[in-house]
Each structure stands twice: as structure tokens, then as C-alpha cells.
Design a protein around this motif. Structure first.
Motif, mmCIF file in Angstrom:
data_model
loop_
_atom_site.group_PDB
_atom_site.id
_atom_site.type_symbol
_atom_site.label_atom_id
_atom_site.label_comp_id
_atom_site.label_asym_id
_atom_site.label_seq_id
_atom_site.Cartn_x
_atom_site.Cartn_y
_atom_site.Cartn_z
ATOM 1 N N HIS B 925 -0.447 -5.944 -4.248
ATOM 2 C CA HIS B 925 0.337 -5.326 -3.182
ATOM 3 C C HIS B 925 1.811 -5.701 -3.369
ATOM 4 O O HIS B 925 2.100 -6.834 -3.772
ATOM 5 N N ILE B 927 4.005 -6.734 -1.477
ATOM 6 C CA ILE B 927 4.386 -7.944 -0.748
ATOM 7 C C ILE B 927 3.921 -9.196 -1.514
ATOM 8 O O ILE B 927 4.562 -10.244 -1.447
ATOM 9 N N ARG B 931 5.461 -13.254 -1.909
ATOM 10 C CA ARG B 931 4.835 -14.090 -0.886
ATOM 11 C C ARG B 931 5.465 -15.481 -0.801
ATOM 12 O O ARG B 931 5.759 -15.978 0.288
ATOM 13 N N SER B 941 1.629 -14.206 6.894
ATOM 14 C CA SER B 941 0.872 -13.057 6.389
ATOM 15 C C SER B 941 -0.026 -12.528 7.509
ATOM 16 O O SER B 941 -0.192 -13.184 8.545
ATOM 17 N N GLY B 958 5.656 -6.709 6.437
ATOM 18 C CA GLY B 958 4.653 -5.890 5.759
ATOM 19 C C GLY B 958 5.153 -4.485 5.509
ATOM 20 O O GLY B 958 6.271 -4.118 5.884
ATOM 21 N N CYS B 959 4.276 -3.743 4.877
ATOM 22 C CA CYS B 959 4.564 -2.345 4.591
ATOM 23 C C CYS B 959 4.000 -1.534 5.764
ATOM 24 O O CYS B 959 2.857 -1.744 6.166
ATOM 25 N N ASP B 979 -0.172 -6.107 4.316
ATOM 26 C CA ASP B 979 0.242 -6.933 3.176
ATOM 27 C C ASP B 979 -0.992 -7.208 2.335
ATOM 28 O O ASP B 979 -2.047 -6.581 2.547
ATOM 29 N N GLU B 980 -0.873 -8.148 1.396
ATOM 30 C CA GLU B 980 -1.989 -8.350 0.477
ATOM 31 C C GLU B 980 -3.192 -9.004 1.148
ATOM 32 O O GLU B 980 -4.304 -8.990 0.608
#
Lengths: 508, 1042
Positions: B925, B927, B931, B941, B958-959, B979-980
């Protein structure tokens, strides 16, 4: 050595070049806008404006929402004269000058070392000179024109690139400075080529295989290896003459005197180059009038579009004098500028079988004479002199006036079958109408009140509801009136916008 | 008394400027007893005109203006049902003959066989008489009238006179008058109405410009001459025709002749062919008992009684044909292996369950049959069938066409109206604004479901940088507003089909749809329902296609056979996943609001899912039922009932009504409503138009409750429960049908994530999330996703075997690559693998340069050269040369791909290329790359955020994957960030939104500070600060719900 003079934000600089407060403007957000008056958009913005968040393409309202901003509408004339001034500035250092693009000029400084010293010195002097012309320039000196152009576009201030250094110095410049075609810039972006240096390093043969000759040309530019000769621009072909009075003049005689002189000079210049003019533009600068908050120059402008290219001073003087006869100036005249738009003289001969038509020059004088009597436009803004043409509109009697042409219009093939003739009163006669049961009962005609014997109507039309000033609505009646001579037939109408009654005409 | 017998509505598409309802209302205002609507080439506006006329107590005459070859527009009025049928058939005949959808041109001879029951008028300046007069004077006009008399009969031709203050018109009137006297034809005064009031003429002028593709300034005489074609009062018309009183009197006389109204439509549902010796009733009965024995094992006494009751009612209402036809469609689906499931109120019927139409046992779930079918309502039942969207649904539609004939079945229409954007664009063109301005304005036209005080045209205009003080712009704005809701064009409804006994074209005109092979009726589904035309909705449901595709993939790659009808019930792992709101991709329970309520509802069995599906709907939310229900589920609030008589009704939903059936039962228990009356109540509440009806029923409801001794405060509470359903809620049966699919999707996701994800991606667009989110979610669940690769990707996403089953992204996700090109590539590859990019380019000539560049950028060409893998820029370098084709001599020489002088793409460049070229990445991802840096800045997160306590300040980043502003959330905006580690939910309050509009609406990556709201494990971040975050230039996209 070649020197490039590059004006960043050229439309903005051109718009404010002649402003006395130009220096202080650099501290404000300044934009130039263009487009229809209902939707002006930013086409150029200075550094301060960019910092305020204004970008090209914003509407005027959006730009104004970014903070205090000074706006000016784009005038191509400003940009043309700024370009001329930039060329003049360059010509004062070398006769070999190229007008590369709006706001960009390249000159060849070869052989001027003894006059202006080293390239750095020459560039400094050009910078100083350019300030007199109202410009803040980027200047770059290099061994070839294109390298100087790229450097001037890429860096602020003065840049001097010595021979052999081109490729190394240009390397960090971003690729968009080369202004490649959108297709090539997409490819270069995909390849990760972001600056001159990385483009310069690609193997040329492989590059040609992929991007063709345009790619190779770009690489040469990026390496500073481009070789070309300057397209030296000839001295201007603009025919402008002007005269500034020591003391502003108020009488037409004084004006005409100078005007004659200027016209004669213009005609002489044109004739010497086997040219004529098809348009003559007059600009009178009127004396500064003190306003409440600012001093402002006022201009009086006039353009004569000629029916054919001519360079006959006598005709032109009569034409202009006749037209100016009817003009009233708001203030004494300080400066007069006359500009001729050159054109090739008429070379065709009238056809042997062509119908006889008035001589074009004489016709133009006659029309000017009529205009001086009746005025050039009427109260509703329609031209007063010319040929009428029926408009595509429901509005009765709606027409425009177009430029008179001696060419005979094709004959109408539809025979006129009207049996009743309406004699129109021009203008319509205002009247008072008494209504009964929503129909005209009596009408005041002259000083008499006439009874309506019979009426037919109402015939209603309306239109242009989307324009407040041009909106119209009328209700017509055809009426038979009892007059002292018997019975008269008239057409009356009520103007729904002005809320008045008029007699439009009388039936024969 | 004057009756207006020639009016056009906006359903004449650009020829009329008012809605039919407005015309009828205006007519009623003048106390005119009747009015005739003659729309151009059809009866598009007739049902709405008729419905309003019934409400306004006036008589609605029907007719049409029919465009002919050489005779202009002939207005005809319908005198009898026979006439109406003739009109419909004539219109259908001409429409279906036309090549273009909107074209209509009848020959006068075609009227010959269709004239009975029709009355002809001579029309306005575009009518046959005016055209004949213009063409050849009185002589020609006489011939024209004789022709009309020979077609329609001497008593059925009226010479029409109109007076719009026009001299030419008056001279025509004189000629027409003389001819009428000569031929002894009656005169008829009309006003040729095109709009309701004088000021609507402006709309007519704008329409004239739209029609002629010109601007107001240049339209000239294409615009109307004056504003006289409005609905005139009888007094005004009588005064206007004072010299010809006959013309006025004849209007009343003619009106009295026109017997027909849409009430006597003559619609009949088709009969189902049954074997000799059987009736439809007996045949249906046999099929039902057969089915019941299969479904109910055993058929208990309760089941038997219910089935008998339903069958008796079906027989009484003469509906066996309908059920058999739907049964026939189901049978077709079964034979052709097409997934199908009935939903909606049909699931209330044990007959439908027995026939296999629905999968919900209404007896087991105690569903109310009256919701589906009621003797009192006099309405047709409504059965909706969910089918996999795409080809399979089309197969079923074509089957219905074939079975009932081209003129026996048709799709219902969908009336598209002028809304914000379309109005702004069309009117803008008419006012002469440039396309760039119009695009800019369109971009600002708000389309959130929730409408704030600033969501109006004024603010759109201001935001687009238009100056409202400018006269032209302010007029533009006025006209945009005036055009709102006027019909723009007719399109095809997504699935509603109407079928008719005999010929459908005698009930409503049919016309060709743009889609080949489709025929549509001229009315939309509401109009059809209002007139009692029964429809079967064949709806495409993306999730059905996903389920079907998943089953295929599971069969091929897992070697498991999944039978949706017999899925293991109450699987703990499935319910565990649902309870933790890990529901991305699952049907109906994946939205932010659903996720927020899942941990509170804590579903553990199927019925919990049924309530869950119904819970997040505007009705229960605005009726403030959702929150009490969830509290009661958690034991935080005691279960109470408004009245003890309601315990049996509300027991299953803990004293809170959640379903429409409960609303009906509520009325039946509290106020002694019959089943039919209760359904009538629901319809009244559901219809926003009929305030009056609602008030009447409320009075009745309160009277009933008072009679039963229910105190006024409880009455208020019950009325509130009921009225909140006006905002839409689910019937229990419908919720149950959806819950079945929701459970199936959850089951497949939990057990077969690779197959389910591939099927989801192959059926996109559907659902709540973008493919990028679906892929990332699947990866978090352990699925390995492989990138697009021309050496092994198919058009669709597929599964590959390694140490586990992996997902291979399909070529369908390559931006700009058509399916035909991808198919050609796959076909060529199957013959022989590609050895180089040049080889690929030569063998698949359909690949354009843009295709190759895109494939190169996303890394899909990296493996073309076999063992030695290229990097993306190597591939681009080769591709650029490969597209420059060499001559035929050198074409067959295949060169190997060589490395390029270009440097490899870095991580950021690869991310940008992936999102630009495919809309997603199978790599980490965006992000994830940042991180460590974010952690240093104290940014949490999504997974860390989920564990924070209530009231704690926090920062996350985040996206943005979803932005939503539900109509029921008081202006709140919900943003979902990804995010991831997962997703987090941000709440944006309206005043905060106003201050940070740009960041909320347009930024792709954001950093949000705020306060944690942790309610029962459901964590939201209430934003107090938002700023863009420079993570990546990747073009990630969010699903913004409007």
C-alpha cells in the motif's frame, strides 16, 4: 555570442509596462484576464500572485477570492507594442535581432565587444536598458541562439554560458523548457527523462529510431549543440505617426492642420513602398482630467475602414475632416496618433460589362458627409448610414444597418402581392388610447380625439426576454377612425415595455 | 362552457413546456370540466395527466398529434376504447418501422385501418389544413378536408380555430371557417396549449433552441412569436371567440362524446397454455403442491391451510396465469443454469416459495401474505426476480420476448428528467456559454445525497466563478431552475417487463429502444403500476453474477461443488467475520454504516442478518428505531412495547418495528385495519405526493386506536413509527431474500477468498468499494495477488496455483485496452508464446501505441522476453521502437529485447504507473512505504486506531477510499481511510466541512487529527483538523456516494 531577452509573465508585464506605479506593482498580486466580460479568466499572473495561490485558468472571481489582487484586461495592442519595444531595446545593442516569440528576442552580439565589453557587461547593460522600457528580463548569453533561449527560459537574472560549457550547464534544466510536443513529453516522462542532462545522455541512434528527427533535435538542444542562423527581423512595417501638442488644442482647425500633415506623411511613406492603406486609425489623447481619486488619461479613438486600399491624401483628409466635424471632444487634445494599416493597392480593373457604380473614393466621402449630418449611430446603437437588412426576428420593422455596398443585391424572385400599403410614421407618433372592453375606443391624433369605428386585433409579439434592455413586447391594432375627411385606417400599438401607445402608420 | 381539447405537455419532448400534472391542475383552477392532452406521437404523459385529473376531479381526454408525411401533424382525440387501441397500434406500427428511435412519420393511408373511434382535428399552423392552405390555397385545403373526412368519417372531423394574436393565423381561420361552412363541418375553438402559464413561454423558447441546436441570440423566428399558448380560462376563450360562439359550444359537445379514459384501458394479463383437460387454476394447484412437497418436508397442516388460502385468493383474483408465467421464467433459468431468486413482497407467499420463485419460507418466518396480495387493493402482485447482471439476464429477457411475441411484451420506460447537470449544460449552450465553462459548472453541481443549505444552483454558479449579478448569468440560472424535473428523454428501465394478453400494443404504444432487440412501452414503471399493468422485474444483480462466477472458479480450482441452496448454515467462522465488521465485498453489509452497526448487532444466526439488512435504511434510521434496537440487542435497554397488544407483532425485533410487515400488522392490531387497508396505508405513506391521503388514513388509524383503548401518547408513538417508513424501509421478506445473498457472499469470502475476489473484480462496477480496496482487503486476508502480465493474464482476473491459490489480475484492468484487443492477444499467445515485444506488436496488430505504452508502464511486458526479465523502462524503450513498424522485408526478423539506457522506475514511479494504468497496485500500500516516518510523527495506523479508548485525541493518515454524506445523517460526512493495516472511519461535521471543503472533497491522502469515538468497539475519529498528506502522486480514487 547570442543573447536572449526573455520576459517572464509577458502579458502581465506588457499590461503594466507603461504604468507609472509599475515598481510598486511588483509587491502586489497582479493578473491579466481575458475572455468574454461575463467570464474573464486569468491568462497571466506575476510571482506574487502565484504565491497567493492564483493559477492560470482561474476566473476573475476565483482569483479575487485568493486575496487582494490587481487585475487588468488583456489588450493585444499592449503586447504588440511591448514586443516592439523589446525589439527596439535589443536593436540598440545589435542590428541582428530575431523576434523569436512574444516576450522573447534573441540578438547576435558578435563584433560588439569593443562597444559593450564582455558578454556579462553587455547583459548588464541590456538589463539596465530594458528597465527603461519597463521590463524585468531574464537574459542569457551563449554561443548559439537556442542555448541562450533555453537558459533564459530556465533561469532568472543573467546567465552567461561560455563555449564548451553548454551541455554541462544546461543539464539540470527541466525538460518542459524545451517545449516539446505533448506526445514526446509523454514518452520522455514515461522513460523517466526529467531534465536536459538525462535526455542528452541517451544514445542518439536509438533515440532517432524511437522519436524520429524531432527527438534528435530536442537532444541537440539539450546538449547545447543546436546550430542555426538567426531569422533577423526587418524593421517594423507599422505606419504610425504621432504628434504631441505643447499646449493642448481645443479647435478643430488646429487639429485638422496637424492631421493633414500626418496623413500626408503616412501616404508618402506608403507610396514609397508601393503600398496603400485599407484602414486609418486615429487616437486622440485628451488632456488629463483630475478625478476624485486618480488621474486618468482619456482617449478618443476613431477607425476608418476604407472600401478599397487607397493612398490619396486629398481624399483621406476630406474623409477624416468630414467625420470629425460632428465630433465633440470631452477635453482639449494633447496628443494625436495616426496609424495606417498597410495593404497592397487595388490592381484590378473594373469589368467592361459590370454595371456602372459610383467611384469608391467618392462614395466613401458621400457616406462620410451623410454621417456628419445624421451621426454615425442612432439612439438605439444601430448604425445610421449603410444598407438596411431585415433581421430574423418576430419584431415588426426590425432591421440592422450594414456597410453600404455598391454591388446590387440579387433580385427577389417572390413577387410582392401586398394590396394594402401601410405608410409608416418614423418615428411612431405617441398617442393616448382609451380602451373599452379591452378594445380601443378612441384615439388622440394631433389635437383631436377620434372615435374608433372598427378595430382588428390585438396582434401580439414579444421577444428577447433574456435581455433586459433589448426585451420588447407589443400589441398591435388595426383601427378605422372617424376623421373629418371621412374614415381613416391606422395601425396603432401598445409598447408593453414602455407602457405607451403609438400610431405606427396609416393605410392607404 | 369551454373545454380545452388541444394541449401538449413537456412529454412532447421539446415541443411543450409544462408537466401534464400542471396542465391538469391549471385546468381545474379554471373549473374547466375536462381537458385533452395530445402529446406528439405518443401518449407519454397520459397516465400522469389522468392521475392528476382524477385527483382534481376533471375528466382527462386522451389523444395525440401524429406527424405525417406531407400533411403535418394531425391531432386526433380518442372517443372510445376501440379508438385508443387504434391509436396505440398506429403509433407502435410507425415507431417500430422507424430506424431512428425518435423518428416518426406516418403515411395518411395508414390512418385508414386505424381511424375507428378517433376524432380528427385540423390542427394549428403545423396541422394538415394550414399546410394545405399554404401549399395550394382553398382548393388544396378542400381536398385535404375531403381526405380527412374519407378517413375519419364526416362526423369525426372538426375544423380547429386558434387565436394567438397573429394576422396570418386569422387569415387561415377565415379560410377554415368558410370551408367548414361549405363542407358542413363543425368548428372547434382550441388554444393549442403548449404551457400552463404565460411565463412558461420562456421554457418553450429554450426548448426550441435545444431542439434546433442554436442559441437564443441567433434563433430568430424559431422562437415563439408571443406568449399566447397558455391555458386560457373559459371566460377568456369565450371572449376571444365571441364572434364564433359555435366554436366554443362545440368543445363541450365534443368533450361529452369522448367516453374513453385510461380507467377503461382493457389490459389483460396473458393466459398460460395448459395441457388439455386442465385449467390454469388446476395446473397451478398441481405445480404448487408438487413444489410444496419438495420444499416442506412434511407439508404440515399450517402449510396446507396457508397454501389453500393463497390458491383460493389467486383463483378468485384470476391470477393463476401470472404465477405460471413467472414459474415458467424460473423454470427456463433452472434449465439454463442461470441463478435466479425472487425478492420483494413475493417472498411473503408460500405459493411463490413452493413454485421455487423465492428461497424464503414465509410460514417459517411468519411473514404477512397481505403485503404481497390483497383482495381489497385491486392491484396486481409485484414479483421481482434477481438475475446475474450481464449476458444471462439478457438471455432471460430475450426468452420472454420470444415467448410472448414482439408486441406482447416490452420493457417499461424510464423517464429521464432535466436535473442539475443536464439542465445547466443544455441551458448553458442555449445561452451561448463555452463548453469549458459548462464543464466547470457541471463539476460544481452538487450531487451528494444530503442537501445542505448551500446545495443550490446559486452556490454552484458562484463556486464555478460565475457572477450572478451579470444579467445573462442570472437569466441562465433562472432557466436552469425552470427546467428542473421536466422530462428530457425516455430510456429503458433496467429490468421491468410488462406482458399482455393479446397485444400489448393495443394498451400502450411501443417503440424501439436504443439497445437492439429491445422494445419499450411509452410509460415508466410507476405509470404502469398506477394503471394496473402487471410487470415482472428482471433485475440484474451484480452479486448474483459474482456468486455464479465464484462457484465456477471454486469448481475449477478447489474441486469443491458449492450449492447455494444448501450452504452450511450458522457457520461460526462466517458469523465471526461478520460480527467483526470485516465485510468488504459482502453483499449489503459492507457499507460504512453497516460496518458500524455490525459489532453492536452481533449477528449469530440467519435472522440476525435479516434484521441487519433492514436496520440501516432511511426509515428505521429517521424513525429512531436503529439505535433502540441495537441497545436492546446489547442488553443496555429493556425490551418494552408501546402496547401489550403489540407484543406478538414486535417481539422478534425486541419491541422496535423494523420491517414494513410490522407496520401493517401494527395497524391491523391497534386500529382494526384489514390487510388491504393496512397495505393502502403503506402506499399512502410511501407516496410523497399524496399528503391528503395520508391525513385521511391517519385519522382513520387514530380512530381505530382510540376504539381499542390505546392512549393518545402511545398513539403518537405508533403514528411516528408508521410515518417514518414513508422514507423507505424494507419488507421483512425482501430483507430475508437479501440476507440469503449476504450470507452466501460472506460464506464464499471466508472460505474461498481467491475465487470470490476474482469474481468480484470481474464483475466490477458493483458494490461499495473500488477494486484497489478489494485487492488490498484480500491481501490482508492472506491472498497473494499477481500483477497483470501479457504472458499469462486473461481478460478476466484468474486463479493460479503455487504453494497456494493466487489471484492473477486480468487485462480488463489495463486502462484503454479493449476486450477485443485483449482477446486477440490471448488467442495469439495460446498458439505460440511471444518471444519479444516486437514479436507481440507484430502478431497482435490491434495493440495501439497507447496500449503498448500502458502495458509497459504497468510492468505487463516485463516477462515477454522469457527467462531474462526486463524492467518497466526497458520494456517501454523496446515498445517505442516496436510500434514504429518496419517494412515487410524486415518484418519477419524477430529481434530479442535488449536492456535500455533508461534507469529503473523507483517505488514512487511504479506506484504512480500502477494506479494510473490499472487503478490499483498489487504491491504494498502507498502508505506502507512511509509508515516509519508517520510513526515518528505520532500518526496511528488504522489497526492502532481501532484499539483506542473513547474521547482520546488521535492522529491518523490514509488514502481516502469512500466519501459519503447520507441524507439521514444531518449533514455529517463519513470518510473511510485506508492504509496497509485496514480501514478507519472519519466523521466530518458540517461546520468543519464548510471550513475544509477542499481537503475533504478533493485530497487523495489526508492526515486527520481528532477525537476518538469508541462506542461498543465501533471506532470513529471525529475530525478537528484535516490536511493533505504528500504520500504519493498515485491517482488513487475514492468512491463518492451521491
Amino acid at each position: 555570442m547570442f543573447t536572449c531577452l526573455y520576459v517572464p509573465d509577458f502579458p502581465t508585464q506588457a499590461a503594466w509596462r507603461c504604468e507609472p506605479s509599475r515598481q510598486s506593482l511588483a509587491q502586489s498580486a497582479v493578473v491579466v484576464v481575458d475572455g468574454p466580460s461575463s467570464l474573464l479568466r486569468v491568462i497571466s499572473v506575476n510571482t506574487k500572485g502565484r504565491h497567493a495561490g492564483i493559477v492560470i485558468g482561474m476566473t476573475k472571481l476565483q482569483a479575487e477570492s485568493c486575496g487582494p489582487v490587481i487585475t487588468k484586461k488583456r489588450k493585444m495592442q499592449n503586447e504588440d507594442s511591448a514586443q516592439s519595444a523589446l525589439l527596439d531595446c535589443a536593436r540598440s545593442f545589435s542590428p541582428r535581432v530575431e523576434s523569436t516569440a512574444p516576450g522573447t528576442v534573441i540578438l547576435d552580439l558578435e563584433g560588439t565587444e569593443r562597444l559593450f565589453g564582455s558578454p556579462q557587461n553587455a547583459a548588464t547593460q541590456i538589463t539596465e536598458k530594458s528597465r527603461e522600457f519597463g521590463f524585468d528580463l531574464n537574459i542569457a548569453v551563449a554561443t548559439n541562439p537556442d542555448t541562450s533561449l533555453c537558459a533564459a527560459r530556465g533561469w532568472n537574472g543573467i546567465t552567461v554560458i561560455s563555449a564548451g560549457e553548454e551541455s554541462r550547464r544546461l543539464a539540470p534544466l527541466p525538460i518542459y523548457v524545451l517545449a516539446p510536443s505533448p506526445e514526446i513529453i509523454d514518452t520522455l516522462n514515461a522513460w523517466g527523462i526529467r531534465n536536459f542532462g538525462s535526455l542528452a545522455q541517451l544514445p542518439p541512434i536509438s533515440l532517432v529510431e524511437r522519436l524520429g528527427q524531432p527527438g534528435l533535435q530536442l537532444q541537440r538542444l539539450a546538449r547545447g549543440e543546436s546550430v542555426r542562423t538567426l531569422a533577423v527581423v526587418e524593421p517594423a512595417t507599422d505606419f504610425v505617426e504621432s504628434f504631441e501638442f505643447d499646449d493642448p488644442v481645443e479647435t478643430l482647425e488646429s487639429l485638422t492642420f496637424i492631421l493633414n500633415r500626418l496623413v500626408l506623411q503616412l501616404c508618402a511613406r506608403l507610396t514609397s513602398r508601393a503600398l496603400a492603406m485599407d484602414e486609418l486609425r486615429l487616437c486622440l489623447e485628451l488632456e488629463t482630467r483630475q478625478r476624485l481619486t486618480e488621474a486618468k488619461n482619456e482617449l478618443f479613438e476613431r477607425v476608418w475602414k476604407l472600401p478599397l486600399p487607397m493612398a490619396d491624401a486629398k481624399v483621406l483628409v476630406r474623409l477624416t475632416s468630414l467625420d470629425l466635424d460632428s465630433c465633440v471632444f470631452a477635453a482639449p487634445i494633447k496628443k494625436i496618433t495616426l496609424e495606417a494599416v498597410p495593404a497592397k493597392p487595388r490592381s484590378s480593373q473594373g469589368g467592361l460589362f459590370a454595371p456602372v457604380s459610383p467611384q469608391a473614393e467618392q462614395l466613401e466621402i458621400t457616406l462620410a458627409r451623410i454621417r456628419s449630418v445624421v451621426g454615425s449611430i442612432d439612439e438605439s446603437g444601430i448604425a445610421s448610414v449603410g444598407s438596411p437588412r431585415v433581421r430574423d426576428s418576430h419584431r415588426p420593422d426590425s432591421f440592422t444597418v450594414e456597410r453600404f455596398s455598391s454591388i446590387v443585391a440579387s433580385e427577389n424572385t417572390n413577387p410582392v402581392t401586398t394590396r394594402i400599403v401601410l405608410r409608416m410614421f418614423r418615428p411612431s407618433v405617441e398617442t393616448v388610447v382609451e380602451l373599452r372592453d379591452a378594445r380601443p375606443h378612441s384615439i388622440v391624433l394631433g389635437k383631436r380625439t377620434l372615435r374608433v369605428l372598427a378595430s382588428s386585433g390585438p396582434w401580439t409579439t414579444s421577444g428577447k426576454w433574456w435581455k433586459r434592455i433589448a426585451a420588447w413586447a407589443r400589441e398591435e391594432w388595426d383601427v378605422a377612425l372617424k376623421t373629418s375627411e371621412g374614415v381613416g385606417f391606422y395601425r396603432i400599438y401598445s409598447d408593453g415595455i414602455r407602457r405607451k401607445w403609438f400610431v405606427e402608420g396609416m393605410f392607404d | 362552457m369551454y373545454v380545452e381539447l388541444h394541449a401538449r405537455s413537456a412529454f412532447s419532448y421539446l415541443e411543450g413546456a409544462s408537466l401534464p400534472e400542471t396542465l391538469a391542475l391549471t385546468c381545474a383552477t379554471y373549473q374547466m370540466p375536462a381537458m385533452a392532452l395530445l402529446d406528439r406521437n405518443g401518449v407519454y404523459g397520459a397516465p400522469r395527466f389522468y392521475s392528476q385529473a382524477v385527483r382534481s376531479k376533471i375528466k382527462a381526454h386522451i389523444g395525440a398529434e401524429l406527424t405525417t408525411v406531407g400533411n403535418g401533424n394531425i391531432p386526433v382525440l380518442v372517443e372510445s376504447r376501440r379508438g385508443y387501441q387504434n391509436l396505440c397500434r398506429l403509433v407502435t406500427q410507425v415507431k417500430l418501422r422507424s430506424k431512428k428511435k425518435a423518428a416518426f412519420s406516418a403515411e395518411i393511408t395508414e390512418f385508414q385501418g386505424h381511424a375507428e373511434g378517433l376524432i380528427c382535428l385540423t390542427g394549428d399552423e403545423h396541422g394538415p389544413l394550414a399546410i394545405a392552405l399554404k401549399r395550394g390555397g382553398t382548393q388544396e385545403a378542400r381536398l385535404c378536408l375531403s381526405q380527412l373526412i374519407s378517413v375519419f368519417g364526416v362526423h369525426n372531423v372538426y375544423v380547429e380555430l386558434q387565436r394567438h394574436g397573429n394576422r396570418h393565423q386569422e387569415s387561415r381561420n377565415q379560410a377554415a371557417h368558410a370551408l367548414a361552412n361549405e363542407l358542413r363541418l363543425p368548428l372547434l375553438a382550441t388554444n393549442g396549449v403548449c404551457y400552463a402559464t404565460k411565463k412558461d413561454r420562456r421554457v418553450a423558447d429554450v426548448f426550441a433552441c435545444v431542439k434546433n441546436k442554436c442559441q437564443l441570440d441567433t434563433a430568430g423566428r424559431l422562437l415563439s412569436q408571443n406568449s399566447q399558448r397558455y391555458v386560457r380560462s373559459p371566460e377568456e376563450m369565450t371572449r376571444l371567440f365571441a364572434d364564433i360562439p359555435d366554436a366554443i359550444e362545440n368543445t363541450a359537445e365534443l368533450s361529452s362524446r369522448l367516453d374513453f379514459t385510461l380507467k377503461n384501458l382493457g389490459y389483460e394479463f396473458p393466459r398460460y397454455p395448459v395441457p388439455d383437460g386442465e385449467t390454469m387454476d388446476s395446473f397451478l394447484s398441481k405445480r404448487v403442491w408438487e413444489g410444496a412437497r419438495n420444499r416442506y418436508r412434511p407439508v404440515t397442516e399450517v402449510v396446507r391451510k396457508q397454501l389453500e388460502r393463497e390458491l383460493k385468493l389467486i383463483e378468485k383474483l384470476k391470477l393463476p396465469g401470472y404465477f405460471l408465467i413467472v414459474w415458467d421464467i424460473i423454470r427456463f433459468c433452472c434449465h439454463n443454469n442461470i441463478l435466479v431468486q425472487g425478492r420483494g413482497s413475493a417472498a411473503n407467499s408460500a405459493v411463490c416459495y413452493s413454485l421455487g420463485i423465492t428461497a424464503i419460507d414465509p410460514i417459517g418466518m411468519d411473514l404477512l401474505f397481505e403485503r404481497f396480495l390483497s383482495e381489497e387493493r385491486g392491484e396486481w402482485p409485484d414479483i421481482d426476480l434477481d438475475l446475474p447482471s450481464g449476458e444471462e439476464r439478457e438471455k432471460v429477457i430475450q426468452y420472454v420476448y420470444q415467448r410472448y411475441g414482439e408486441r406482447g411484451a416490452a420493457m417499461t420506460a424510464n423517464v429521464c428528467t432535466y436535473r442539475g447537470r443536464s439542465a445547466a449544460r443544455e441551458v448553458g449552450k442555449v445561452f451561448g456559454f463555452d463548453t469549458e465553462t459548462l464543464s466547470r459548472l457541471s463539476a460544481f453541481v452538487g450531487s451528494w445525497e444530503w442537501r445542505g443549505p448551500d446545495d443550490n444552483f446559486q452556490s454552484y454558479f458562484t463556486n464555478a466563478g460565475l457572477d450572478l449579478t451579470n444579467e445573462r448569468i442570472s437569466k441562465y440560472l433562472q432557466m436552469c431552475l425552470a427546467l428542473q424535473d421536466l422530462p428530457r428523454h425516455l430510456s429503458q428501465h433496467s429490468g421491468g417487463m410488462v406482458i399482455c394478453q393479446g397485444q400489448l400494443d393495443s394498451v400502450v404504444p411501443l417503440e424501439p429502444a436504443t439497445m437492439p432487440g429491445r422494445v419499450v412501452v411509452q410509460w415508466d414503471k410507476d405509470d404502469c403500476a398506477d394503471l394496473g399493468i402487471v410487470k415482472v422485474d428482471l433485475l440484474g444483480l451484480g452479486m448474483m453474477a459474482v456468486l455464479k462466477d465464484s462457484i465456477g472458479l471454486i469448481r475449477d480450482h478447489y474441486q469443491h461443488e458449492v450449492d447455494l441452496a444448501h450452504l452450511p448454515q450458522n457457520c461460526p467462522d462466517v458469523y465471526d467475520t461478520i460480527r467483526t465488521a470485516d465485510t468488504i465485498g459482502m453483499f449489503q453489509i459492507e457499507s460504512g454504516a453497516q460496518m458500524a452497526s455490525l459489532p453492536r448487532n452481533n449477528p449469530t444466526r440467519f435472522y440476525d442478518l435479516v434484521t441487519q439488512v433492514a436496520l440501516i435504511r432511511p426509515g428505521p434510521i429517521t424513525g429512531e428505531m436503529t439505535s433502540p434496537y441495537l441497545k436492546r440487542r446489547q442488553g443496555k435497554e429493556p425490551v418494552t412495547y408501546p402496547h401489550e397488544s403489540l407484543i406478538p407483532v414486535l417481539k422478534r425485533t425486541l419491541g422496535v418495528p423494523l420491517f414494513q410487515e410490522q407496520l401493517l400488522k401494527l395497524a391491523m392490531v391497534c386500529a382494526n385495519f384489514t390487510g388491504g387497508e393496512a397495505e393502502e396505508l403503506r402506499r399512502a405513506l410511501g407516496s410523497k405526493r399524496s399528503q391528503q391521503r395520508m391525513r385521511e388514513i391517519e385519522i382513520k388509524l387514530r380512530a381505530g386506536m382510540t376504539k381499542n383503548g390505546i392512549p393518545p401518547t402511545t398513539q403518537d408513538q405508533i403514528v411516528k413509527f408508521i410515518s417514518s417508513f414513508a422514507l423507505y424501509g424494507f419488507p421483512e421478506s425482501h430483507a430475508a431474500s437479501f440476507a440469503l445473498i449476504a450470507y452466501a457472499s460472506a460464506f464464499l469470502k471466508v472460505r474461498y477468498i481467491a475465487a470470490f475476489t476474482a469474481a468480484l473484480l470481474n464483475n466490477y462496477p458493483m458494490g461499495f468499494y473500488q477494486p484497489a480496496t478489494i485487492v488490498k482487503d484480500a491481501q490482508r486476508h492472506g491472498l497473494r495477488a499477481r500483477p497483470i502480465d501479457v504472458t499469462c493474464s486473461d481478460w478476466n482476473c484468474s486463479l493460479e496455483h503455487g504453494d497456494q491459490i493466487m489471484l492473477r489480475m486480468g487485462l480488463r484492468y489495463v486502462r484503454g485496452l479493449s476486450q477485443s484487443t485483449a482477446d486477440a492477444l490471448v488467442q495469439e499467445r495460446s498458439c505460440n508464446p511471444f518471444v519479444s515485444i516486437a514479436d507481440l506488436t507484430r502478431r497482435v496488430p490491434q495493440l495501439s501505441k497507447a496500449n503498448l505504452t500502458m502495458l509497459g508502464q504497468i510492468g505487463a511486458l516485463n516477462n515477454v522476453s522469457g527467462a531474462r526479465s526486463l524492467h518497466r523502462r526497458d520494456a517501454l524503450w523496446q515498445a517505442e521502437m516496436a510500434v514504429r513498424r518496419v517494412g515487410p522485408l524486415l518484418e519477419s526478423i524477430v529481434e530479442k529485447d535488449a536492456p535500455s539506457p533508461l534507469r529503473k522506475m523507483d517505488v514512487e514511479e511504479r506506484l504512480v504507473a500502477d494506479y494510473h494504468g490499472t487503478g490499483l497496485t498489487v504491491g504494498p500500500h502507498p502508505i506502507a512505504y512511509r509508515r516509519a516516518e508517520l510513526q515518528q510523527r505520532g500518526i496511528k495506523s488504522a489497526s492502532e486506531l481501532a484499539g483506542l479508548p473513547d474521547g482520546r485525541p488521535a492522529v491518523t493518515a490514509g488514502c481516502v477510499i469512500v466519501r459519503q454524506r447520507p441524507g439521514t445523517a444531518k449533514g455529517l460526512i463519513f470518510m473511510t481511510l485506508e492504509d496497509e493495516t485496514g480501514t478507519s472511519r472519519v466523521i466530518v461535521k458540517p461546520d468543519f466541512y464548510d471550513r475544509n471543503r477542499n481537503a475533504v472533497l478533493h485530497e487523495k491522502f489526508v492526515r486527520v487529527s481528532g477525537t476518538i469515538q469508541n462506542r461498543d468497539g465501533v471506532v470513529n475519529l471525529v475530525a478537528t483538523e484535516i490536511s493533505p498528506l504528500a504520500i504519493s502522486a498515485a491517482e488513487t480514487s475514492s468512491h463518492d456516494f451521491h
